[in-house]
Scaffold this active site. Sequence first.
Site, mmCIF file in Angstrom:
data_model
loop_
_atom_site.group_PDB
_atom_site.id
_atom_site.type_symbol
_atom_site.label_atom_id
_atom_site.label_comp_id
_atom_site.label_asym_id
_atom_site.label_seq_id
_atom_site.Cartn_x
_atom_site.Cartn_y
_atom_site.Cartn_z
ATOM 1 N N SER A 63 96.166 -25.404 39.180
ATOM 2 C CA SER A 63 97.078 -25.052 38.264
ATOM 3 C C SER A 63 96.449 -24.278 37.071
ATOM 4 O O SER A 63 96.361 -23.116 37.330
ATOM 5 C CB SER A 63 97.858 -26.312 37.741
ATOM 6 N N GLU B 128 105.454 -27.930 45.222
ATOM 7 C CA GLU B 128 105.011 -27.784 44.073
ATOM 8 C C GLU B 128 106.135 -28.108 43.123
ATOM 9 O O GLU B 128 106.005 -28.968 42.199
ATOM 10 C CB GLU B 128 104.567 -26.014 43.907
ATOM 11 N N HIS C 29 103.218 -30.881 43.446
ATOM 12 C CA HIS C 29 102.057 -30.323 42.562
ATOM 13 C C HIS C 29 100.990 -31.048 42.230
ATOM 14 O O HIS C 29 101.184 -32.166 41.839
ATOM 15 C CB HIS C 29 102.674 -29.574 41.402
#
Length: 548
Positions: free
Chosen positions: A224, A342, A436
């Site tokens: 990320s 995600e 995610h």
Amino acid sequence: MKHRRIIASCAVAAGLALSLSCIAGGVSMTSPASGPVVAIQSGSVEGSNEAGLQVFKGIPYAAPPVGKLRWKPPTAVAAWKDVRAAKDFGKACIQPTTRAPSIYSSDVSPTGEDCLTLNVWAPDDAKNAPVFVWIHGGALWSGTSKETMYDGSALARQGLVVVSINYRMGVLGYLAHPQLSAESADGVSGNYGLLDQVAALQWVQDNIAKFGGDAGNVTIAGESAGGLSVLYLMASPNARGLFHKAIAQSAYMISTQHLKEDRYGVPAAEKIGIQLAAKSQVVNIAGLRDIDAQALTDGAAVLGFMPFAAVDGKVLPRQLVDSFGHREQAPVPLLVGFNSGEIRSLTMLAPPVPANAAAYESAIRERYGDLADEFLRLYPSSDMQESIYATTRDALYGWTSERLARAQAAIGQPSYLYLFDHGYPAADAAGLHAFHASEIPYVFGTFDKTPPRWPKVEAAPRETRMSDAMIGYWTSFARDGVPQAKGEAAWPRFAQGKSYMRFGDEPQVERALMPGMFELHEAAMVRRAKANQAWNWNVGMVSPVLAK
């Protein structure tokens, strides 16, 4: 690695007398060591023994950026004389006070500006071992290297020396202002968190051999915002030569602000800094430096400050798409990918579902023009919620991953692409298939160390096999640039027929990831850039009208 053990031997020879100062191998101590001791450039540190590993926590790699050092590049840490305890994690860097807990929330206290520390996990017998440097995520706002899910033990037991780092975040890490630029010899400001990461990598170059690591074989890795940081480091001249491979998990190559000019619909970073100071009711940087760090951070978050690196021509020469497009990035092997779900855990990034299919299709045709037919083929109105999730996922993470794989292949470097599409019972039951960051406990082997609200991963044979596979691929890539896992499929380079590894029920090689996905979002990004529009999560239903 006898330098690790020499002090303990000295203490034994002295009869463990607490008052005795013992000098051995150039290292001094005033009390017996109960753990491994390593002499680094700034002094000696004492860690802990943990089942075949030597673990050191909270080692400072730069001076605390407080007072007049707030919003300055990192400086050398002051040396110390006595052996410094390195058995507990350092403070997390200041981050906004949590108001709405999520599956990612965990207790990061204590926090403070005195936070530029790192941690090391090393095998007892490490010698010239590959080094794996982990950069945590958290939108450049939050996160910490002491997050239990990032425990480096499992990777270290595969022969890596693992390092995890803290870095300044939010307004403390990314504020730009004309007065700050005037303080700089280069006339720039705003990229302090990125410079912290560079300083940590320089610390690795200077010190990691003392822990048995090979400073000539360093892999940077992050997820990320940590993945975004990997891209910044690949693009930054300041970091060139400090690492030799890169892993970017769920990275996003979005537009960012320029330091001194308005671009892509965003004010100049210095202008944003002026506005923040005015809203904070101070007239200069001295006034901002006097504000309590936590209050300043919370206030900046409420005011909508967005922490991103600034294109300043020095630390970050260009937009990421331009650095990679002009083949100016670090020429290193790359492992890159994203997760199929995600946005299932990041729903705030997705626009609401429209009233009906006609409204959806009308909005897409208005915004995408001649690209609308292809858009609606990829993201049809038959399931608008799923299409909206997929649109945002692909524009941020899917397009970025394939663009990076293509870019490294174009400069003759090995690149390996993956899609994490692995679900497990608790996540799937919560509607969070392959959400995610859900790959992280598989990569680190930390099923039992996830945050409190995280859908728990049961250590069933199916899950442990997937974790063993990912640990194998990641560690072998860090070792020699080729991801391999015992008993699992061979992972071909992306350049071999657009190959990628799909982590579904098991690792499986496939070709041509989501045909048409990359081309659509690349075309949209190019048009936005030419029209001076931003490219990020403002896609699909909330996209600006694209020029032809």
